[in-house]
Design a protein around this motif. Structure first.
Motif, PDB file in Angstrom:
ATOM      1  N   HIS A 173       2.647 -13.428  -7.991  1.00 12.58           N
ATOM      2  CA  HIS A 173       1.835 -14.583  -7.111  1.00 12.58           C
ATOM      3  C   HIS A 173       0.332 -14.070  -7.980  1.00 12.58           C
ATOM      4  O   HIS A 173       0.044 -13.505  -8.589  1.00 12.58           O
ATOM      5  CB  HIS A 173       1.682 -13.923  -5.756  1.00 12.58           C
TER       6      HIS A 173
ATOM      7  N   PHE B  22       2.457  -1.381  -9.720  1.00 14.30           N
ATOM      8  CA  PHE B  22       2.095  -2.715  -9.679  1.00 14.30           C
ATOM      9  C   PHE B  22       2.011  -3.278 -11.077  1.00 14.30           C
ATOM     10  O   PHE B  22       1.940  -2.444 -12.031  1.00 14.30           O
ATOM     11  CB  PHE B  22       0.357  -2.638  -9.398  1.00 14.30           C
TER      12      PHE B  22
ATOM     13  N   HIS C 151       0.812 -11.330 -10.919  1.00 12.92           N
ATOM     14  CA  HIS C 151       1.303  -9.978 -10.990  1.00 12.92           C
ATOM     15  C   HIS C 151       2.245  -9.805  -9.586  1.00 12.92           C
ATOM     16  O   HIS C 151       2.617 -10.784  -8.932  1.00 12.92           O
ATOM     17  CB  HIS C 151       0.142  -9.043 -10.293  1.00 12.92           C
TER      18      HIS C 151
ATOM     19  N   THR D  27      -6.019  -3.277   0.325  1.00  6.29           N
ATOM     20  CA  THR D  27      -6.406  -4.458  -0.495  1.00  6.29           C
ATOM     21  C   THR D  27      -7.984  -4.696   0.240  1.00  6.29           C
ATOM     22  O   THR D  27      -8.148  -5.061   1.178  1.00  6.29           O
ATOM     23  CB  THR D  27      -5.434  -5.428  -0.146  1.00  6.29           C
TER      24      THR D  27
END
Ligand SMILES: O=C(O)CCC(=O)C(=O)O
Ligand SMILES: [Fe+2]
Length: 319
Positions: free
Chosen positions: A230, A259, A288, A302
């Motif tokens: 996304h 990640f 990513h 986040t």
């Protein structure tokens, strides 16, 4: 035993010595010609085979790299990264949004640092995440706790911790916990501003800002499917700069869960490590995903920023 002539075969007179020699030379010549033709055929087929293999490898290479985890590691979990920055050309996403001078990215890319947040701070904030998430938790492998809105995964849904737990939430979180979040947010903001050459005062915290906990439990709803590729600017709308603070260590606390930046040429991964901050511009230059967690538990926060003051939020607080 000499070879037997088949009965009924035509009997031909034996050739004379000179003739036999000539014939043997011509047989040799045609055999040499045949052999050389054969070897050429072999070389050509071999070349064709090699070309096909190279072509197949060439065509499937980008796919293999993007999907099968062959990747370049931008930051290993075992190393301590001072400050690392990788510039990438900005996508056109920012042209479709209002521009905010001094904040909207002119330079895009991704940075990693292990020196802004100490291991002790990471452990402290990880305990806050653990405490908060232990109040609920998704039935699937991904749970979140949004400190600002109060959204907490619970079974297949979400509850609002501030409403659900009322005043008892003060027994779970202290003012010190929130102070630590604010402190971390501020340092991350300054690091992003310094790296991208923008002014820290022209960027604002935006929502959602949340703790995440991931494990290998099978997904029960789409909220648990954290692994899809996304673009944050598309997923969250207001994001201009995304940051992730990792609170546990890849390979020590969990397996999988890297990640991954999915670039055209190759995947570029960041291995989480407690206290590591990864930050990047939120447009499609930074497509990513997160690898599925195979074992253990992965914690992160986040924390993201917008250039649009209309999308800014206050720091989470207990009151
Ligand atoms: O936890 C991570 O490493 C990334 C999570 C992510 O991509 C997101 O929250 O948008
Ligand atoms: Fe994301």
């Amino acid at each position: 035993m000499p070879p037997q002539r088949r009965s009924g075969a035509r009997v031909v007179a034996e050739p004379s010595g000179l003739l036999r020699e000539k014939r043997s030379v011509s047989v040799k010549k045609s055999r040499v010609r045949l052999e050389s033709q054969n070897s050429w055929l072999m070389i050509v087929s071999l070349l064709l085979l090699v070309t096909c293999m190279v072509l197949a490898a060439f065509l499937s290479w980008p796919y293999m790299r993007r999907e099968d985890g062959v990747a370049q590691v931008l930051a290993h979990s075992q190393e301590t990264v001072q400050e690392r920055f990788f510039e990438v050309p900005c996508s056109e996403d920012y042209d479709n949004h209002k521009r905010f001078p001094g904040c909207t990215p002119r330079m895009c890319g991704r940075g990693v640092t292990d020196t802004i947040i100490s291991k002790e701070e990471a452990i402290k904030i990880q305990r806050v995440a653990e405490r908060g998430l232990s109040l609920g938790g998704s039935d699937g492998g991904a749970s979140i706790l949004d400190l600002h809105s109060g959204a907490l995964s619970m079974g297949k849904h979400f509850v609002n911790i501030y409403r659900y737990f009322g005043d008892t939430i003060k027994d779970i979180f202290s003012e010190e916990d929130f102070q630590l979040y604010r402190d971390i947010r501020q340092r991350v903001q300054q690091e992003i501003a310094k790296t991208f050459g923008i002014s820290s005062s022209s960027m604002y915290l935006t929502k959602p800002t949340f703790f995440s906990r991931m494990n290998s439990t099978e997904a029960k709803t789409t909220h648990d499917e954290y692994w899809h590729p996304h673009v944050d600017k598309v997923t969250y709308g207001s994001f201009d700069y995304t940051s992730l603070l990792y609170l546990s260590d890849y390979t020590t606390d969990f397996g999988g869960g890297q990640f991954v930046f999915m670039d055209e040429d190759a995947n570029k991964t960041i291995e989480p490590r407690a206290g590591r901050i990864s930050f990047f511009t939120s447009g499609s230059e930074n497509l990513h995903r997160v690898e599925k967690v195979r074992w253990g538990t992965r914690y992160a926060i986040t924390i993201s920023f917008t250039c649009n003051p209309d999308h800014s939020i206050e720091d989470p607080s207990l009151t």
